[in-house]
Design a protein around this motif. Structure first.
Motif, PDB file in Angstrom:
ATOM      1  N   GLU A  65       1.040   8.282  -5.574  1.00 35.28           N
ATOM      2  CA  GLU A  65       0.028   9.339  -5.487  1.00 35.28           C
ATOM      3  C   GLU A  65       0.566  10.615  -4.840  1.00 35.28           C
ATOM      4  O   GLU A  65       0.062  11.719  -5.090  1.00 35.28           O
ATOM      5  N   PHE A 105       1.589   2.538  -3.581  1.00 36.70           N
ATOM      6  CA  PHE A 105       0.539   3.385  -4.144  1.00 36.70           C
ATOM      7  C   PHE A 105       0.544   4.770  -3.493  1.00 36.70           C
ATOM      8  O   PHE A 105       0.349   5.785  -4.163  1.00 36.70           O
ATOM      9  N   ARG A 150       0.822  -1.216   0.000  1.00 38.46           N
ATOM     10  CA  ARG A 150       0.000   0.000   0.000  1.00 38.46           C
ATOM     11  C   ARG A 150       0.853   1.262   0.000  1.00 38.46           C
ATOM     12  O   ARG A 150       0.427   2.311  -0.474  1.00 38.46           O
ATOM     13  N   LYS A 206      -0.239   0.387 -13.538  1.00 34.82           N
ATOM     14  CA  LYS A 206      -1.288   1.312 -13.976  1.00 34.82           C
ATOM     15  C   LYS A 206      -1.151   2.663 -13.255  1.00 34.82           C
ATOM     16  O   LYS A 206      -1.182   3.730 -13.876  1.00 34.82           O
ATOM     17  N   ALA A 207      -0.988   2.586 -11.935  1.00 32.81           N
ATOM     18  CA  ALA A 207      -0.857   3.820 -11.149  1.00 32.81           C
ATOM     19  C   ALA A 207       0.403   4.587 -11.530  1.00 32.81           C
ATOM     20  O   ALA A 207       0.388   5.816 -11.682  1.00 32.81           O
ATOM     21  N   ALA A 244       0.102  -5.409 -11.839  1.00 32.15           N
ATOM     22  CA  ALA A 244      -0.747  -4.715 -12.816  1.00 32.15           C
ATOM     23  C   ALA A 244      -1.272  -3.393 -12.258  1.00 32.15           C
ATOM     24  O   ALA A 244      -1.268  -2.368 -12.951  1.00 32.15           O
ATOM     25  N   ASP A 245      -1.685  -3.400 -10.997  1.00 40.84           N
ATOM     26  CA  ASP A 245      -2.212  -2.180 -10.387  1.00 40.84           C
ATOM     27  C   ASP A 245      -1.110  -1.149 -10.173  1.00 40.84           C
ATOM     28  O   ASP A 245      -1.321   0.061 -10.372  1.00 40.84           O
ATOM     29  N   ILE A 246       0.086  -1.625  -9.778  1.00 43.47           N
ATOM     30  CA  ILE A 246       1.216  -0.714  -9.588  1.00 43.47           C
ATOM     31  C   ILE A 246       1.599  -0.081 -10.922  1.00 43.47           C
ATOM     32  O   ILE A 246       1.821   1.127 -11.016  1.00 43.47           O
ATOM     33  N   GLU A 273      -0.033   6.344 -14.898  1.00 47.54           N
ATOM     34  CA  GLU A 273      -0.925   7.499 -14.808  1.00 47.54           C
ATOM     35  C   GLU A 273      -0.249   8.702 -14.179  1.00 47.54           C
ATOM     36  O   GLU A 273      -0.577   9.850 -14.498  1.00 47.54           O
ATOM     37  N   ASP A 294       1.131 -10.163  -7.213  1.00 47.67           N
ATOM     38  CA  ASP A 294      -0.298  -9.988  -7.505  1.00 47.67           C
ATOM     39  C   ASP A 294      -0.670  -8.523  -7.690  1.00 47.67           C
ATOM     40  O   ASP A 294      -1.760  -8.218  -8.198  1.00 47.67           O
ATOM     41  N   LYS A 295       0.212  -7.614  -7.285  1.00 49.18           N
ATOM     42  CA  LYS A 295      -0.089  -6.180  -7.355  1.00 49.18           C
ATOM     43  C   LYS A 295       0.552  -5.497  -8.563  1.00 49.18           C
ATOM     44  O   LYS A 295       0.366  -4.291  -8.761  1.00 49.18           O
TER      45      LYS A 295
END
Length: 380
Positions: free
Chosen positions: A108, A104, A101, A133-134, A129-131, A137, A126-127
């Motif tokens: 941010e 992220f 966490r 993407k963030a 793809a989300d990492i 962006e 497992d994280k």
């Protein structure tokens, strides 16, 4: 004979062409590609103490650091990142372990890059793809930072047989996961406390990928030992064109890491040379206390940053030659010193006037260089 290698039209010789790598953006700077090799360090303050952390970053900035890393072991540290990233004059890298966490949170908060350690972040794979993407962006790059001391448990048995190979495999495993989701803005490090294993790992890694490489000998030790280990390992790799950014890890204040890192790059002509003292090691021929003389000159000129070379020599064998080849020099003997400026003797002074004379002349030359903006630096 003096050879002018300081003129902007002359290109200093290097030992190898840089290995071609991808170029990634880290805030206001770049790593890899045609970007200069950058010097990094890491703050030792509690990141949650925003003022103390920014003060140390300011000191690193003044020392010539290019990128700074801060530790994020707690939520309080994560909460401080936004203010630090906004006020720091250097690109800020958040160092994340254990808790995904915080990755992220760092992205941010506006950190330029996030260092992730795949060996100790829970459910990290497992994280991905989300990492990715963030990070995409927010324009944040990533460092896949593999350390021998926190290697992925799945590779421990491999490590016992082939430590360098296990480090490389861990890094490539994570790199492929980022690649699979279309994210390529990352650098890689494969650090080890043993320079031989570290060099082996980076050599192997450089042969199988084109990602920018962050060089480091982890846990290198106190200042003297750590400097030797880092210079040995970095020199071997940089001389082969391997390495895009470096961090010297010392049990010493972060500014000392930066000073060592810069000098390593300057010594290999990978960064423009700044102020330098050439002094002899002393021997039975010396007719002055060379150690004392060199130390006093070094202390007296510690604030000079202009690219000049000062030679402090203790006898008539190599002294006059070295002094002539420097911008400023002294050849000492028989209780006096001949002062040379760009190859010409300008004065012969008593021994007790050598240091004041050198300091005065060095400051005069530095002022001339600063005013002209086009220094003529003489090197042998």
């Amino acid at each position: 004979m003096s050879i002018n290698l300081g003129n902007p039209s002359a290109k200093p010789m290097t030992l190898a062409t840089r290995r071609p790598t991808r170029k990634i953006k880290v805030g206001t700077t770049y790593i890899g590609g045609d970007a200069p090799i950058s010097v990094q360090s890491m703050t030792t303050t509690l990141t949650a103490d925003i003022n103390a952390t920014l003060q140390q970053i300011a000191e690193l900035t003044a020392a010539g650091c290019d990128i700074v890393r801060v530790a994020v072991p707690s939520q309080d540290d994560a909460n401080a990142l936004r203010a630090i990233a906004a006020k720091s004059k250097l690109p800020v890298v958040a160092d994340i372990h254990f808790q995904p966490r915080y990755v992220f949170a760092a992205i941010e908060a506006g950190c330029a890059k996030v260092r992730v350690n795949p060996g100790n972040i829970k459910a990290f794979d497992d994280k991905i793809a989300d990492i990715a993407k963030a990070a995409s962006e927010h324009g944040t790059s990533i460092r896949i930072g593999v350390n021998a001391g926190s290697l992925d448990k799945r590779l421990r048995s491999n490590y016992e047989v082939d430590p360098a190979g296990a480090l490389v495999q861990s890094a490539l495993n994570e790199a492929r996961l980022f690649e699979e989701v279309g994210f390529f803005d990352f650098a890689i490090s494969v650090k080890h406390h043993d320079p031989v294993i570290m060099v082996d790992a980076y050599r192997r890694l450089s042969q199988v990928c084109d990602y920018p490489l962050h060089l480091g000998v982890t846990e290198a030790g106190p200042a003297f030992q750590g400097t030797i280990k880092s210079a040995t390992a970095f020199g071997a790799l940089l001389a082969e064109g391997i390495g895009d950014t470096i961090r010297v890890s010392l049990s010493a204040p972060p500014v000392e890491e930066v000073k060592v890192g810069i000098k390593i790059l300057e010594s290999l002509n990978l960064r423009p040379r700044q102020f330098e003292i050439v002094s002899c090691p002393s021997c039975g021929r010396a007719q002055v206390d060379v150690y004392k003389l060199a130390n006093e000159v070094t202390e007296g000129l510690k604030d000079i940053t202009a690219p000049i070379r000062v030679a402090v020599m203790g006898c008539v064998v190599n002294g006059p030659g070295e002094a002539r080849e420097a911008d400023l020099g002294v050849a000492s003997g028989n209780g006096r010193g001949q002062i040379f400026v760009r190859g010409e003797v300008i004065a012969t002074v008593p021994e007790d006037q050598i240091v004041p004379t050198l300091i005065a002349e060095a400051n005069r030359i530095a002022a001339e260089i600063t005013k002209s903006g086009s220094p003529e630096v003489l090197v042998s």
